[in-house]
Design a protein around this motif. Structure first.
Motif, PDB file in Angstrom:
ATOM      1  N   PRO A  13      55.682 -51.503  59.633  1.00  0.00           N
ATOM      2  CA  PRO A  13      55.382 -50.140  59.161  1.00  0.00           C
ATOM      3  C   PRO A  13      54.554 -49.331  60.159  1.00  0.00           C
ATOM      4  O   PRO A  13      54.541 -48.115  60.102  1.00  0.00           O
ATOM      5  CB  PRO A  13      54.596 -50.357  57.876  1.00  0.00           C
ATOM      6  N   ALA A  14      53.869 -50.006  61.083  1.00  0.00           N
ATOM      7  CA  ALA A  14      52.996 -49.316  62.039  1.00  0.00           C
ATOM      8  C   ALA A  14      53.785 -48.487  63.047  1.00  0.00           C
ATOM      9  O   ALA A  14      53.200 -47.717  63.805  1.00  0.00           O
ATOM     10  CB  ALA A  14      52.112 -50.330  62.765  1.00  0.00           C
ATOM     11  N   MET A  15      55.099 -48.619  63.039  1.00  0.00           N
ATOM     12  CA  MET A  15      55.922 -47.834  63.954  1.00  0.00           C
ATOM     13  C   MET A  15      55.876 -46.349  63.612  1.00  0.00           C
ATOM     14  O   MET A  15      56.001 -45.506  64.493  1.00  0.00           O
ATOM     15  CB  MET A  15      57.366 -48.323  63.935  1.00  0.00           C
ATOM     16  N   ASP A  16      55.695 -46.020  62.324  1.00  0.00           N
ATOM     17  CA  ASP A  16      55.730 -44.599  61.961  1.00  0.00           C
ATOM     18  C   ASP A  16      54.667 -44.153  60.967  1.00  0.00           C
ATOM     19  O   ASP A  16      54.713 -43.043  60.480  1.00  0.00           O
ATOM     20  CB  ASP A  16      57.126 -44.224  61.443  1.00  0.00           C
ATOM     21  N   ARG A  17      53.726 -45.006  60.661  1.00  0.00           N
ATOM     22  CA  ARG A  17      52.617 -44.612  59.782  1.00  0.00           C
ATOM     23  C   ARG A  17      51.436 -45.542  60.039  1.00  0.00           C
ATOM     24  O   ARG A  17      51.611 -46.635  60.558  1.00  0.00           O
ATOM     25  CB  ARG A  17      53.029 -44.641  58.317  1.00  0.00           C
ATOM     26  N   PRO A  18      50.242 -45.122  59.676  1.00  0.00           N
ATOM     27  CA  PRO A  18      49.069 -45.960  59.933  1.00  0.00           C
ATOM     28  C   PRO A  18      49.091 -47.250  59.109  1.00  0.00           C
ATOM     29  O   PRO A  18      49.471 -47.257  57.945  1.00  0.00           O
ATOM     30  CB  PRO A  18      47.888 -45.086  59.498  1.00  0.00           C
ATOM     31  N   VAL A  19      48.673 -48.319  59.776  1.00  0.00           N
ATOM     32  CA  VAL A  19      48.389 -49.584  59.117  1.00  0.00           C
ATOM     33  C   VAL A  19      46.952 -49.920  59.484  1.00  0.00           C
ATOM     34  O   VAL A  19      46.610 -50.026  60.666  1.00  0.00           O
ATOM     35  CB  VAL A  19      49.345 -50.709  59.548  1.00  0.00           C
ATOM     36  N   VAL A  20      46.106 -50.057  58.473  1.00  0.00           N
ATOM     37  CA  VAL A  20      44.680 -50.281  58.673  1.00  0.00           C
ATOM     38  C   VAL A  20      44.341 -51.705  58.238  1.00  0.00           C
ATOM     39  O   VAL A  20      44.672 -52.106  57.116  1.00  0.00           O
ATOM     40  CB  VAL A  20      43.838 -49.275  57.859  1.00  0.00           C
ATOM     41  N   LEU A  21      43.685 -52.454  59.111  1.00  0.00           N
ATOM     42  CA  LEU A  21      43.174 -53.769  58.755  1.00  0.00           C
ATOM     43  C   LEU A  21      41.783 -53.574  58.187  1.00  0.00           C
ATOM     44  O   LEU A  21      40.897 -53.053  58.867  1.00  0.00           O
ATOM     45  CB  LEU A  21      43.126 -54.690  59.977  1.00  0.00           C
ATOM     46  N   ALA A  22      41.597 -53.974  56.940  1.00  0.00           N
ATOM     47  CA  ALA A  22      40.324 -53.742  56.253  1.00  0.00           C
ATOM     48  C   ALA A  22      39.570 -55.049  56.079  1.00  0.00           C
ATOM     49  O   ALA A  22      40.158 -56.098  55.848  1.00  0.00           O
ATOM     50  CB  ALA A  22      40.583 -53.095  54.894  1.00  0.00           C
ATOM     51  N   GLY A  23      38.261 -54.951  56.169  1.00  0.00           N
ATOM     52  CA  GLY A  23      37.405 -56.124  56.028  1.00  0.00           C
ATOM     53  C   GLY A  23      37.210 -56.793  57.376  1.00  0.00           C
ATOM     54  O   GLY A  23      37.698 -56.331  58.410  1.00  0.00           O
TER      55      GLY A  23
ATOM     56  N   LEU B 110      45.619 -53.204  54.804  1.00  0.00           N
ATOM     57  CA  LEU B 110      45.710 -54.651  54.652  1.00  0.00           C
ATOM     58  C   LEU B 110      44.322 -55.253  54.589  1.00  0.00           C
ATOM     59  O   LEU B 110      43.567 -55.177  55.559  1.00  0.00           O
ATOM     60  CB  LEU B 110      46.450 -55.280  55.843  1.00  0.00           C
ATOM     61  N   ASP B 111      43.986 -55.845  53.462  1.00  0.00           N
ATOM     62  CA  ASP B 111      42.738 -56.588  53.341  1.00  0.00           C
ATOM     63  C   ASP B 111      43.028 -57.981  53.884  1.00  0.00           C
ATOM     64  O   ASP B 111      43.721 -58.771  53.239  1.00  0.00           O
ATOM     65  CB  ASP B 111      42.294 -56.640  51.883  1.00  0.00           C
ATOM     66  N   VAL B 112      42.540 -58.279  55.082  1.00  0.00           N
ATOM     67  CA  VAL B 112      42.861 -59.531  55.766  1.00  0.00           C
ATOM     68  C   VAL B 112      41.697 -60.518  55.792  1.00  0.00           C
ATOM     69  O   VAL B 112      41.795 -61.575  56.419  1.00  0.00           O
ATOM     70  CB  VAL B 112      43.339 -59.260  57.214  1.00  0.00           C
ATOM     71  N   ALA B 113      40.613 -60.222  55.099  1.00  0.00           N
ATOM     72  CA  ALA B 113      39.425 -61.073  55.158  1.00  0.00           C
ATOM     73  C   ALA B 113      39.710 -62.513  54.732  1.00  0.00           C
ATOM     74  O   ALA B 113      39.078 -63.440  55.226  1.00  0.00           O
ATOM     75  CB  ALA B 113      38.303 -60.474  54.309  1.00  0.00           C
ATOM     76  N   GLY B 114      40.677 -62.724  53.854  1.00  0.00           N
ATOM     77  CA  GLY B 114      40.978 -64.068  53.364  1.00  0.00           C
ATOM     78  C   GLY B 114      42.098 -64.777  54.099  1.00  0.00           C
ATOM     79  O   GLY B 114      42.567 -65.836  53.686  1.00  0.00           O
ATOM     80  N   VAL B 115      42.542 -64.235  55.215  1.00  0.00           N
ATOM     81  CA  VAL B 115      43.644 -64.830  55.977  1.00  0.00           C
ATOM     82  C   VAL B 115      43.108 -65.973  56.835  1.00  0.00           C
ATOM     83  O   VAL B 115      42.131 -65.815  57.559  1.00  0.00           O
ATOM     84  CB  VAL B 115      44.333 -63.768  56.863  1.00  0.00           C
ATOM     85  N   THR B 116      43.780 -67.126  56.767  1.00  0.00           N
ATOM     86  CA  THR B 116      43.378 -68.267  57.586  1.00  0.00           C
ATOM     87  C   THR B 116      44.346 -68.546  58.729  1.00  0.00           C
ATOM     88  O   THR B 116      43.984 -69.200  59.701  1.00  0.00           O
ATOM     89  CB  THR B 116      43.233 -69.539  56.725  1.00  0.00           C
ATOM     90  N   PHE B 117      45.586 -68.054  58.626  1.00  0.00           N
ATOM     91  CA  PHE B 117      46.571 -68.279  59.681  1.00  0.00           C
ATOM     92  C   PHE B 117      47.689 -67.249  59.560  1.00  0.00           C
ATOM     93  O   PHE B 117      48.116 -66.929  58.459  1.00  0.00           O
ATOM     94  CB  PHE B 117      47.177 -69.692  59.574  1.00  0.00           C
ATOM     95  N   VAL B 118      48.151 -66.747  60.706  1.00  0.00           N
ATOM     96  CA  VAL B 118      49.304 -65.842  60.761  1.00  0.00           C
ATOM     97  C   VAL B 118      50.147 -66.269  61.955  1.00  0.00           C
ATOM     98  O   VAL B 118      49.623 -66.399  63.065  1.00  0.00           O
ATOM     99  CB  VAL B 118      48.860 -64.370  60.937  1.00  0.00           C
ATOM    100  N   ASP B 119      51.454 -66.491  61.734  1.00  0.00           N
ATOM    101  CA  ASP B 119      52.325 -66.789  62.863  1.00  0.00           C
ATOM    102  C   ASP B 119      53.031 -65.515  63.316  1.00  0.00           C
ATOM    103  O   ASP B 119      52.801 -64.428  62.781  1.00  0.00           O
ATOM    104  CB  ASP B 119      53.311 -67.922  62.537  1.00  0.00           C
ATOM    105  N   SER B 120      53.907 -65.645  64.299  1.00  0.00           N
ATOM    106  CA  SER B 120      54.570 -64.469  64.867  1.00  0.00           C
ATOM    107  C   SER B 120      55.480 -63.776  63.855  1.00  0.00           C
ATOM    108  O   SER B 120      55.637 -62.552  63.901  1.00  0.00           O
ATOM    109  CB  SER B 120      55.356 -64.852  66.118  1.00  0.00           C
TER     110      SER B 120
END
Length: 120
Positions: free
Chosen positions: A72-82, A53-63
């Protein structure tokens, strides 16, 4: 809420490199505009070994959006990039979700970074 406005506040782009799905997120993500994110982060998608996940441009995330990012992180890697924006970093920290994600300084590094297996 006006769907067109909700969609204009956020953008999701996806591409694949082998068995890695790269998801570029930009803008605000809340319960009114997560349909594209939900599709991109489908934990049942076949042939995907890792999400970056390229999250550099994220300004807001709710629950709601955070929940979609975590599924997906329950059974495989999720990588936050940037660079993880401050507001998102704080949300991850206070919810403990930061422990579910690996991090990498760029998408290219997120594709190849070694992610230790989850304990549990």
């Amino acid at each position: 809420m006006d769907t067109q406005y909700a969609e204009a506040r956020s953008r999701v782009e996806t591409r694949s490199e082998g068995d890695v799905r790269i998801v570029v997120m930009a803008g605000e993500f809340d319960m009114d505009n997560v349909a594209d994110l939900r599709t991109a982060m489908d934990p049942g998608a076949p042939g995907i070994a890792r999400f970056v996940l390229d999250v550099a441009g994220v300004t807001f995330v709710d629950s709601t959006a955070l929940s979609i990012m975590l599924q997906p992180a329950m059974d495989r890697p999720v990588v936050l990039a940037g660079t993880v924006p401050g507001r998102l970093a704080r949300l991850l920290e206070i919810t403990g979700a930061d422990l579910a994600f690996a991090t990498a300084p760029s998408v290219a590094e997120g594709i190849v970074v070694i992610v230790p297996p989850r304990q549990g």
